[in-house]
Design an enzyme around this catalytic site. Sequence first.
Site, mmCIF file in Angstrom:
data_model
loop_
_atom_site.group_PDB
_atom_site.id
_atom_site.type_symbol
_atom_site.label_atom_id
_atom_site.label_comp_id
_atom_site.label_asym_id
_atom_site.label_seq_id
_atom_site.Cartn_x
_atom_site.Cartn_y
_atom_site.Cartn_z
ATOM 1 C CE LYS A 272 -1.773 3.153 3.031
ATOM 2 N NZ LYS A 272 -1.866 4.230 2.109
ATOM 3 C CD GLU B 13 10.781 13.266 11.123
ATOM 4 O OE1 GLU B 13 9.710 12.703 11.348
ATOM 5 O OE2 GLU B 13 11.726 12.726 10.512
ATOM 6 C CB CYS C 242 13.500 9.539 7.985
ATOM 7 S SG CYS C 242 14.237 8.280 7.002
ATOM 8 C CD GLU D 248 14.022 2.989 9.342
ATOM 9 O OE1 GLU D 248 14.360 1.873 9.715
ATOM 10 O OE2 GLU D 248 14.511 4.038 9.805
ATOM 11 N N GLY E 104 7.426 5.726 7.893
ATOM 12 C CA GLY E 104 6.603 6.930 8.002
ATOM 13 C C GLY E 104 6.832 7.593 9.344
ATOM 14 C CB SER E 105 4.943 10.162 11.139
ATOM 15 O OG SER E 105 3.697 9.538 11.396
ATOM 16 C CB VAL F 87 1.594 6.653 11.131
ATOM 17 C CG1 VAL F 87 0.988 5.476 10.388
ATOM 18 C CG2 VAL F 87 0.851 7.938 10.768
ATOM 19 N N GLY F 88 3.517 5.076 13.194
ATOM 20 C CA GLY F 88 4.215 3.848 13.592
ATOM 21 C C GLY F 88 3.710 3.316 14.926
HETATM 22 C C1 UN1 Z 1 14.341 8.306 4.110
HETATM 23 O O1 UN1 Z 1 14.571 9.480 4.276
HETATM 24 O O2 UN1 Z 1 13.249 7.841 4.472
HETATM 25 O O3 UN1 Z 1 20.171 7.853 3.245
HETATM 26 C C2 UN1 Z 1 15.285 7.381 3.448
HETATM 27 C C3 UN1 Z 1 19.355 8.491 2.603
HETATM 28 C C4 UN1 Z 1 18.563 7.791 1.538
HETATM 29 C C5 UN1 Z 1 17.371 7.144 2.124
HETATM 30 C C6 UN1 Z 1 16.518 8.052 2.947
HETATM 31 N N1 UN1 Z 1 19.402 6.824 0.893
HETATM 32 O O4 UN1 Z 1 19.173 9.679 2.797
#
Ligand code: UN1
Length: 505
Positions: A178, A388, A287, A253, A231-232, A235-236
């Site tokens: 999804k 964040e 992230c 993650e 995601g955030s 939500v996680g």
């Molecule tokens: C993300 O921001 O969710 O290392 C992944 C990095 C990328 C992956 C980011 N290869 O910034």
Amino acid sequence: MANGTKVYKNYINGEWTTSATGKTFENRNPADKSDLVGLFQDSDERDVNAAVAAAKAAYGHWRLVPAPKRGELILKLALWLKEHKEELARDATREMGKILAETRGDVQEGIDMGIFIAGEGRRFYGETTPSELPNKFAMSLRQPIGVCGLITPWNFPMAIPTWKMFPALLCGNTVVIKPATFTPLSVYNLVKGCGIVGIPKGVVNFVTGSGKRVGEPLCKHSDVNLISFTGSSAVGRFINSACAPDFKRVCLEMGGKNAMIVMDDAKLELAVDGALWGAFGTTGQRCTATSRCLVQRKVYDEFLSSLSSRARSLRVGNGLDESIEMGPAIDAEQLKKDLEYITIGQEEGARLVTGGKRLTGGHYDKGFFMEPTIFADVKPPMRIAREEIFGPILSVIPFDTLEEAVDIVNQSEYGLSCAVYTQDVNTAFTAMRDVYTGLFYVNAPTIGAENHLPFGGTKATGNGHREAGVQCLDMFSEWKAVYVDFSGSLQRAQIDTDNIVKVGG
Ligand code: UN1
């Protein structure tokens, strides 16, 4: 097609199907709201149930396909991505907004992941080890888990789906994916590739729609054995509890508040380049984005003035234009949130050095653009230094000693990535050892992880799993320890072991 707009379907059991709801949702370009990318199925639980049933049925066959053969199909898919890299990147920029150079990188990450994981099919190693008893053999091997629900984000619309889908398939699982509602086209493209290269029907299923109507039923479905989510953290947390009642494996993650530490002895220009790329690449919507810059007092003013003049000259606009260096926010809500943090930072007493405003006029009015923003004299307890934001906003914090900097880094509730800029090997190694994150860089920004190393973070960033690297196989497989006793008699472990060793016979 409806009025020339393409209607994209779900992919269930090898068929492109419309949702049971009969409804669709719009996918629009965040750089130009008048650009309707396509209509996607606004699915609900009924579609999820059909997709899970297809994945469950296909699992019986797919788990028995030898891992090297599963790997070969993934390699074919990687090569298919390579062949179509440019159009896939353009689709991704159009639906997500980040600049073409970055979406090409995003697709490249998918290609790299495919090549890497395909090879793992011929290295799907377990261990053999002597038993403590004679004429008995012991080994460990990986087994698949079953149906995996993959819930993927919009900021890496191609790379992250491949991070999840490729190892899940290689390990012998089947999947229901999804995608984020902002970026269903990239995952649609990936799933289309699965069909073209011959991944059997039912092995990969694709259902688009909201978190509430698709994500949640997927998490709660009793035939889904694993959920992998990026995601955030908010939500996680929800997903973690939705999966708790039946002890589903959950791989999360989530967020980050990544810091770059710039020491007095750093090559300042290099550090400025790194901060610029780390903070404003992907419009800060990573992230791994550098959202805190900790700068040692002696170089603080020089670093700040050089960084802010560079940030001021960044060209912001539609990522499809090759001259553009920073794209828009993903939507109106994210832009609003970014702008709210400008007010928050000012009210907290941070000094706004550059940026802080929405960009308006001309083509800017078509999308969700804002200036790259830098706050100086930020104090670690301020919200802009802790929360964040997921936007192009950097907090610059002065410090005196490495110990103090490490302490500030570690105060974060997140623990994804950290970078140190220094010419001193002792400083680099000390920081590497003492910072509690999943990624660490020396003289390179906090972004830019490679596919053959484990990716993930500590604390509120994750729940102990790693994507990419060989470590990702642990996420999508279960270990089985196997004992084979060929002595012909009952041998009791831990009990019949005393008289086995008779030195000299
Ligand atoms: C993300 O921001 O969710 O290392 C992944 C990095 C990328 C992956 C980011 N290869 O910034």
